[in-house]
Design an enzyme around this catalytic site. Sequence first.
Site, PDB file in Angstrom:
ATOM      1  N   HIS A  71       0.830  -1.217   0.000  1.00  0.00           N
ATOM      2  CA  HIS A  71       0.000   0.000   0.000  1.00  0.00           C
ATOM      3  C   HIS A  71       0.853   1.251   0.000  1.00  0.00           C
ATOM      4  CE1 HIS A  71       0.322   1.017   4.399  1.00  0.00           C
ATOM      5  NE2 HIS A  71       0.437  -0.292   4.549  1.00  0.00           N
ATOM      6  N   ASP A 188       6.206   1.961   6.394  1.00  0.00           N
ATOM      7  CA  ASP A 188       4.941   1.222   6.305  1.00  0.00           C
ATOM      8  C   ASP A 188       3.999   2.053   5.421  1.00  0.00           C
ATOM      9  OD1 ASP A 188       2.537  -0.116   6.735  1.00  0.00           O
ATOM     10  OD2 ASP A 188       2.327   0.589   8.794  1.00  0.00           O
ATOM     11  N   GLU A 222      -5.294   1.133   2.697  1.00  0.00           N
ATOM     12  CA  GLU A 222      -4.966   0.099   3.676  1.00  0.00           C
ATOM     13  C   GLU A 222      -5.008   0.627   5.102  1.00  0.00           C
ATOM     14  OE1 GLU A 222      -2.552  -2.542   6.266  1.00  0.00           O
ATOM     15  OE2 GLU A 222      -2.316  -0.406   5.845  1.00  0.00           O
ATOM     16  N   GLU A 223      -4.507   1.838   5.307  1.00  0.00           N
ATOM     17  CA  GLU A 223      -4.402   2.366   6.663  1.00  0.00           C
ATOM     18  C   GLU A 223      -5.774   2.632   7.293  1.00  0.00           C
ATOM     19  OE1 GLU A 223      -1.916   2.274   8.405  1.00  0.00           O
ATOM     20  OE2 GLU A 223      -0.114   2.452   7.189  1.00  0.00           O
ATOM     21  N   ASP A 242       4.147  -6.146   3.238  1.00  0.00           N
ATOM     22  CA  ASP A 242       3.963  -5.005   4.119  1.00  0.00           C
ATOM     23  C   ASP A 242       5.139  -4.983   5.090  1.00  0.00           C
ATOM     24  OD1 ASP A 242       2.797  -2.903   5.667  1.00  0.00           O
ATOM     25  OD2 ASP A 242       0.801  -3.599   5.107  1.00  0.00           O
ATOM     26  N   HIS A 322       4.491   3.052  12.850  1.00  0.00           N
ATOM     27  CA  HIS A 322       3.595   4.204  12.953  1.00  0.00           C
ATOM     28  C   HIS A 322       4.243   5.388  13.672  1.00  0.00           C
ATOM     29  CE1 HIS A 322      -0.594   2.297  12.002  1.00  0.00           C
ATOM     30  NE2 HIS A 322       0.331   2.005  11.104  1.00  0.00           N
TER      31      HIS A 322
END
Length: 344
Positions: A71, A188, A222-223, A242, A322
């Site tokens: 993603h 990510d 995706e998030e 991922d 994150h």
Amino acid sequence: METSQYVDYILDQTVSILAIDSPSSYSKEVTSYLIDTYRAMGYNAVHTVKGGVLVDLGGRDEDNALVMEAHADTLGAMVAEIMNNGRLRLSRIGGMNPNNAESENCHVITRSGKKYEGTFQLKNASIHVNPDYNTTSRTYDTMELVLDENVKNKEDVLALGILPGDIVCFEPRTRITESGYIKSRFLDDKLSVGILLGFAKYLKEEHIVPERKIYQHITVFEEVGHGGSCIPSSAKEVLAVDMGCVGEGLGCTEHQVSICAADRQGPYHYDVVSALVATAQKQNLDFAVDIYPFYGSDAETALTAGYDIRHGLIGPGVYASHGYERSHRDGVRNTFLLLTGYLA
């Protein structure tokens, strides 16, 4: 196989992609870049209806097609409120934690395309003034975006064209160290988007036609939980590429490729995981098999959408997910080689 040229290409592409703003839903710039890059390699890349990128990499067996998914959307925020003092209250996009974003440079993108810089700060952020600075919990209610514009009230901000719902992008602060570490926000999953580009380049330059049809799907939601919910109807397997989780209780490091056996949604397909492990062992790769306690992937989204498929998940180890994330070119190399061994 000499892999350094492909790892270098992957890292170059990752740096380029990281420099393009793409919080979930704001994807047109990054997907346009990806489509141009795939087409320059000779592939037919197209936009999906949702705004992602779908690429046919070729292959002999269409009835047993596999979809690789990564993603390009990232965490971010939106303007939730223009406050009377000219500051902005934000609402998160995805899992953007305010503790990790404090004092970060950012910018607001208006609906007309204008960009305004600012900083995400604790309200009353001067420690020499605020006696509660150290004890205040960092939340989206206790923090604010301070615009780098001479605005004193709500009307001044509105005059700039800023409205609630405007996208807020945080600076990635990307750097690659001499020792091979890759540090940035949003590894990510832009690091794995770079890996997919490297795999596509590998097939083209080595003139490899895979045994089964392979698609690459770069998703853009995706998030927020629904990125991989649409795939080609011929697909029998989805492999999400991922980030691999790195942290206490897990075996993976930034130097390895992680093979996920299960996450918060449950186990991945047993036969797929077993085949990935066997491939990693056969190639003598540095890998780890882990269970991710607080994780979901595009592969699972496809299952939730009702597709009858096998699913798996791999990725380079990424620390501080994150937040300000870190990986290593060794992890990139191991992930790339696992893909070539498993698919090509």
